[in-house]
Design an enzyme around this catalytic site. Structure first.
Site, PDB file in Angstrom:
ATOM      1  N   LYS A 118       0.836  -1.204   0.000  1.00  0.00           N
ATOM      2  CA  LYS A 118       0.000   0.000   0.000  1.00  0.00           C
ATOM      3  C   LYS A 118       0.876   1.260   0.000  1.00  0.00           C
ATOM      4  O   LYS A 118       0.660   2.186  -0.775  1.00  0.00           O
ATOM      5  CB  LYS A 118      -0.875  -0.031   1.256  1.00  0.00           C
ATOM      6  CG  LYS A 118      -1.882   1.077   1.356  1.00  0.00           C
ATOM      7  CD  LYS A 118      -2.459   1.224   2.779  1.00  0.00           C
ATOM      8  CE  LYS A 118      -3.076  -0.038   3.305  1.00  0.00           C
ATOM      9  NZ  LYS A 118      -3.861   0.199   4.547  1.00  0.00           N
ATOM     10  N   LYS A 130       3.432  -2.253  11.260  1.00  0.00           N
ATOM     11  CA  LYS A 130       2.137  -2.229  11.954  1.00  0.00           C
ATOM     12  C   LYS A 130       2.379  -2.624  13.394  1.00  0.00           C
ATOM     13  O   LYS A 130       3.354  -3.325  13.692  1.00  0.00           O
ATOM     14  CB  LYS A 130       1.176  -3.237  11.309  1.00  0.00           C
ATOM     15  CG  LYS A 130      -0.289  -2.956  11.582  1.00  0.00           C
ATOM     16  CD  LYS A 130      -0.857  -1.944  10.602  1.00  0.00           C
ATOM     17  CE  LYS A 130      -2.241  -1.509  10.939  1.00  0.00           C
ATOM     18  NZ  LYS A 130      -2.815  -0.689   9.847  1.00  0.00           N
ATOM     19  N   ASP A 170      -5.268   3.172  13.872  1.00  0.00           N
ATOM     20  CA  ASP A 170      -6.000   2.105  13.175  1.00  0.00           C
ATOM     21  C   ASP A 170      -7.197   1.816  14.093  1.00  0.00           C
ATOM     22  O   ASP A 170      -7.579   2.690  14.880  1.00  0.00           O
ATOM     23  CB  ASP A 170      -5.109   0.864  12.963  1.00  0.00           C
ATOM     24  CG  ASP A 170      -5.708  -0.140  11.973  1.00  0.00           C
ATOM     25  OD1 ASP A 170      -5.604   0.071  10.754  1.00  0.00           O
ATOM     26  OD2 ASP A 170      -6.317  -1.143  12.409  1.00  0.00           O
TER      27      ASP A 170
HETATM   28  P1  NDP Z   1     -12.304   2.606  14.247  1.00  0.00           P
HETATM   29  O1  NDP Z   1     -11.854   1.997  15.499  1.00  0.00           O
HETATM   30  O2  NDP Z   1     -12.451   4.093  14.184  1.00  0.00           O
HETATM   31  O3  NDP Z   1     -13.706   1.987  13.804  1.00  0.00           O
HETATM   32  C1  NDP Z   1     -13.840   0.631  13.581  1.00  0.00           C
HETATM   33  C2  NDP Z   1     -15.260   0.327  13.201  1.00  0.00           C
HETATM   34  O4  NDP Z   1     -15.354  -1.030  12.766  1.00  0.00           O
HETATM   35  C3  NDP Z   1     -16.236   0.459  14.363  1.00  0.00           C
HETATM   36  O5  NDP Z   1     -17.489   0.808  13.901  1.00  0.00           O
HETATM   37  C4  NDP Z   1     -16.207  -0.955  14.940  1.00  0.00           C
HETATM   38  O6  NDP Z   1     -17.355  -1.277  15.694  1.00  0.00           O
HETATM   39  C5  NDP Z   1     -16.151  -1.784  13.681  1.00  0.00           C
HETATM   40  N1  NDP Z   1     -15.501  -3.064  13.972  1.00  0.00           N
HETATM   41  C6  NDP Z   1     -14.263  -3.248  14.471  1.00  0.00           C
HETATM   42  N2  NDP Z   1     -14.000  -4.553  14.639  1.00  0.00           N
HETATM   43  C7  NDP Z   1     -15.106  -5.195  14.232  1.00  0.00           C
HETATM   44  C8  NDP Z   1     -15.457  -6.552  14.151  1.00  0.00           C
HETATM   45  N3  NDP Z   1     -14.604  -7.516  14.539  1.00  0.00           N
HETATM   46  N4  NDP Z   1     -16.699  -6.864  13.657  1.00  0.00           N
HETATM   47  C9  NDP Z   1     -17.555  -5.890  13.272  1.00  0.00           C
HETATM   48  N5  NDP Z   1     -17.271  -4.586  13.332  1.00  0.00           N
HETATM   49  C10 NDP Z   1     -16.064  -4.245  13.795  1.00  0.00           C
HETATM   50  O7  NDP Z   1     -11.292   2.090  13.132  1.00  0.00           O
HETATM   51  P2  NDP Z   1     -10.992   2.691  11.678  1.00  0.00           P
HETATM   52  O8  NDP Z   1     -12.224   3.288  11.106  1.00  0.00           O
HETATM   53  O9  NDP Z   1      -9.775   3.512  11.776  1.00  0.00           O
HETATM   54  O10 NDP Z   1     -10.602   1.372  10.883  1.00  0.00           O
HETATM   55  C11 NDP Z   1     -11.551   0.598  10.156  1.00  0.00           C
HETATM   56  C12 NDP Z   1     -10.855  -0.253   9.129  1.00  0.00           C
HETATM   57  O11 NDP Z   1     -10.128   0.584   8.227  1.00  0.00           O
HETATM   58  C13 NDP Z   1      -9.816  -1.242   9.664  1.00  0.00           C
HETATM   59  O12 NDP Z   1      -9.805  -2.387   8.832  1.00  0.00           O
HETATM   60  C14 NDP Z   1      -8.502  -0.492   9.506  1.00  0.00           C
HETATM   61  O13 NDP Z   1      -7.408  -1.375   9.432  1.00  0.00           O
HETATM   62  C15 NDP Z   1      -8.763   0.183   8.170  1.00  0.00           C
HETATM   63  N6  NDP Z   1      -7.947   1.349   7.857  1.00  0.00           N
HETATM   64  C16 NDP Z   1      -7.855   2.405   8.727  1.00  0.00           C
HETATM   65  C17 NDP Z   1      -7.105   3.507   8.384  1.00  0.00           C
HETATM   66  C18 NDP Z   1      -7.036   4.724   9.251  1.00  0.00           C
HETATM   67  O14 NDP Z   1      -6.388   5.685   8.838  1.00  0.00           O
HETATM   68  N7  NDP Z   1      -7.674   4.748  10.400  1.00  0.00           N
HETATM   69  C19 NDP Z   1      -6.353   3.566   7.122  1.00  0.00           C
HETATM   70  C20 NDP Z   1      -6.569   2.434   6.260  1.00  0.00           C
HETATM   71  C21 NDP Z   1      -7.330   1.362   6.640  1.00  0.00           C
HETATM   72  P3  NDP Z   1     -17.256  -1.269  17.308  1.00  0.00           P
HETATM   73  O15 NDP Z   1     -17.153   0.174  17.691  1.00  0.00           O
HETATM   74  O16 NDP Z   1     -18.495  -1.942  17.765  1.00  0.00           O
HETATM   75  O17 NDP Z   1     -16.015  -2.048  17.656  1.00  0.00           O
HETATM   76  O1  2IT Z   2      -3.990   0.668   7.465  1.00  0.00           O
HETATM   77  C1  2IT Z   2      -3.548   1.826   7.325  1.00  0.00           C
HETATM   78  O2  2IT Z   2      -3.099   2.230   6.256  1.00  0.00           O
HETATM   79  C2  2IT Z   2      -3.579   2.711   8.495  1.00  0.00           C
HETATM   80  N1  2IT Z   2      -4.080   2.321   9.550  1.00  0.00           N
HETATM   81  C3  2IT Z   2      -2.967   4.085   8.417  1.00  0.00           C
HETATM   82  C4  2IT Z   2      -1.474   4.004   8.600  1.00  0.00           C
HETATM   83  C5  2IT Z   2      -0.784   5.337   8.713  1.00  0.00           C
HETATM   84  O3  2IT Z   2       0.429   5.283   8.979  1.00  0.00           O
HETATM   85  O4  2IT Z   2      -1.372   6.388   8.509  1.00  0.00           O
END
Ligand code: NDP
Ligand code: 2IT
Length: 450
Positions: A118, A130, A170
């Site tokens: 990525k 990570k 994350d």
């Molecule tokens: P958050 O913690 O802000 O939100 C996560 C969301 O997903 C919540 O609504 C949570 O629900 C739900 N969730 C988490 N685990 C589960 C599960 N096992 N089953 C069902 N729902 C689940 O995380 P992010 O929004 O930052 O991350 C979401 C996804 O995006 C992840 O896969 C992460 O790796 C990916 N990502 C994040 C980035 C970032 O910059 N933050 C960048 C790129 C990818 P609940 O509150 O009930 O746990």
């Molecule tokens: O999965 C991802 O790309 C992230 N959680 C963000 C990583 C970052 O360094 O901004």
């Protein structure tokens, strides 16, 4: 030829599985990449002789450490912390921290492995890493989260640095956690430096970083639609999750004229047939980021249906944006999506579709943007935060957003370049894997056997 390649993939995977027993998510992420790359490596034997792929599946370094802290009742709690430094061929290790009770070595290795490709796709100089912990921030007080973060950083700080390894957020790690982690780093090291990204704007953060992953996944979807002369206006979208990525995917979808009808959390999903709007989204942000409540409250407030214990993939839509977690769409879900007319999947989450679900998308030749391409906007904007930190000069919202948008267009172009098949179908999985691989592989070869 196809048979020989299948045997090579199986042999490669047998070694990976034997060496990394029980790490099923890591095996899954590696297998997808190896399947895409094996034909390419056969055609380009320099990568084969240099054993690039064999080296890439072995982390450069793995740290695992004790994180003791004291809860509000005075009881000692012990969690486990990790940092995987996967690959530094093209820049300092870069990637988020996940705090969730399911965190284990295999999950973090899959995430670190995906991150390497990525980050390469972003066009910016970032290696892959990570980390995280099995700590569960849910139900903890701010003080407990702070004490945990301070203990976690007390150990992590010896491994990271603005030119070495730059963590970010994350799942379970957002602005609050980054603040506590940064405060502790600064206190121990006595330096104000860009060692974390996702910082608040007042102390070195970048505008648009909170929005970047969600916005990016929507920009990527828009690019995919453009290849068919379409855009997002009037399209019905289902979104999973209600955290950072989902919130800003929904915001950008609304801005571009799509109708978003679902959001979810780990307990269930809400279905709002009239669609979310800015006011309803503001309610979700307050609910999730400040009150830290459950998405069910949205259904109570707006008098819409709540589906307990279910995922939103049975709802009729044109486009799906899985933004919660890994393997949240299985084969049946993928079939349901397609049967209901869905023809675009843009992954905000990392590896949200099982291999069987991906097969369903590819066979049906829908527009499918895998996470390592579609959600790269988050880490790309982290890269832009690092640039601003190095210059000690912040950019405006417009400047950062324009750069993010251009990066997503460039990533899409890379996927088209390496993923277009003979019949014109764009296989974004192949495109992202080969496009991400080349830069790293060439860098590794130039740097010798390291
Ligand atoms: P958050 O913690 O802000 O939100 C996560 C969301 O997903 C919540 O609504 C949570 O629900 C739900 N969730 C988490 N685990 C589960 C599960 N096992 N089953 C069902 N729902 C689940 O995380 P992010 O929004 O930052 O991350 C979401 C996804 O995006 C992840 O896969 C992460 O790796 C990916 N990502 C994040 C980035 C970032 O910059 N933050 C960048 C790129 C990818 P609940 O509150 O009930 O746990
Ligand atoms: O999965 C991802 O790309 C992230 N959680 C963000 C990583 C970052 O360094 O901004």
């Amino acid at each position: 030829m196809a048979d020989i390649l299948n045997v090579k993939v199986s042999e490669f995977m047998a070694k990976v599985i034997a060496k990394n027993p029980g790490e099923s998510e890591f095996h899954q992420a590696v297998k997808e990449v190896v399947e895409s790359l094996m034909p390419f490596i056969e055609e380009n034997p320099k990568y084969h002789y240099a054993k690039v792929l064999e080296r890439m599946v072995e982390p450069e370094r793995v740290m695992m450490f004790r994180v003791p802290w004291v809860d509000d009742n005075g009881e000692i709690q012990i969690n486990r912390g990790y940092r995987i430094q996967m690959n530094s061929a093209i820049g300092p290790y870069k990637g988020g921290l996940r705090f969730h009770p399911t965190v284990n070595l295999g999950i973090l290795k899959f995430l670190a492995f995906e991150q390497v490709f990525k980050n390469s796709l972003t066009t910016l100089p970032m290696g892959g890493g990570k980390g995280g912990s099995d700590f569960d921030p849910k139900g903890k007080s701010d003080n407990e989260v702070m004490r945990f973060c301070q203990s976690f950083m007390t150990e992590l700080q010896r491994f990271i640095g603005s030119n070495t390894d730059v963590p970010a957020g994350d799942i379970g790690v957002g602005g609050r956690e980054i603040g506590y982690l940064y405060g502790q780093y600064k206190r121990i090291r006595n330096e104000f430096t860009g060692v974390l990204t996702g910082k608040a704007i007042e102390w070195g953060g970048s505008l648009i970083r909170p929005e970047a992953t969600g916005y990016g996944a929507v920009y990527f979807a828009d690019q995919m639609l453009k290849t068919r002369g379409q855009d997002l206006k009037g399209k019905i979208a289902v979104v999973s999750g209600s955290g950072n990525v989902s919130q800003y995917a929904v915001e950008k979808l609304i801005q571009l004229g799509a109708k978003v009808v679902t959001m979810s959390d780990s307990l269930g999903f809400v279905y709002d047939p009239d669609g979310f709007n800015e006011e309803k989204l503001a309610f979700v942000l307050e609910l999730k980021n400040i009150r830290r409540g459950r998405i069910k409250e949205y259904a109570d407030k707006y008098n819409v249906k709540y589906f307990e214990g279910e995922t939103p993939w049975g709802i009729k839509c044109d486009a799906a944006f899985p933004c919660a977690t890994q393997n949240e769409i299985n084969e049946d879900d993928a079939k349901k999506l397609l049967k209901n007319g869905c023809y675009l999947v843009s992954e905000g989450a990392n590896m949200p579709s099982t291999p069987e679900a991906v097969e369903v998308y590819i066979e049906a030749k829908i527009l499918y943007g895998p996470g390592k391409a579609a959600n790269a906007g988050g880490v790309a904007t982290s890269g832009l935060e690092m640039t601003q930190n190095s210059m000690r000069l912040p950019w405006s919202r417009e400047e950062v957003d324009a750069r993010l948008h251009q990066i997503m267009i460039d990533i899409h172009e890379t996927c088209v370049k390496y993923g277009t098949e003979k019949d014109g179908f764009i296989n974004y999985v192949k495109g992202a894997n080969i496009g991400g691989f080349i830069k790293i592989a060439d860098a590794m070869i130039s740097q010798g056997v390291v």
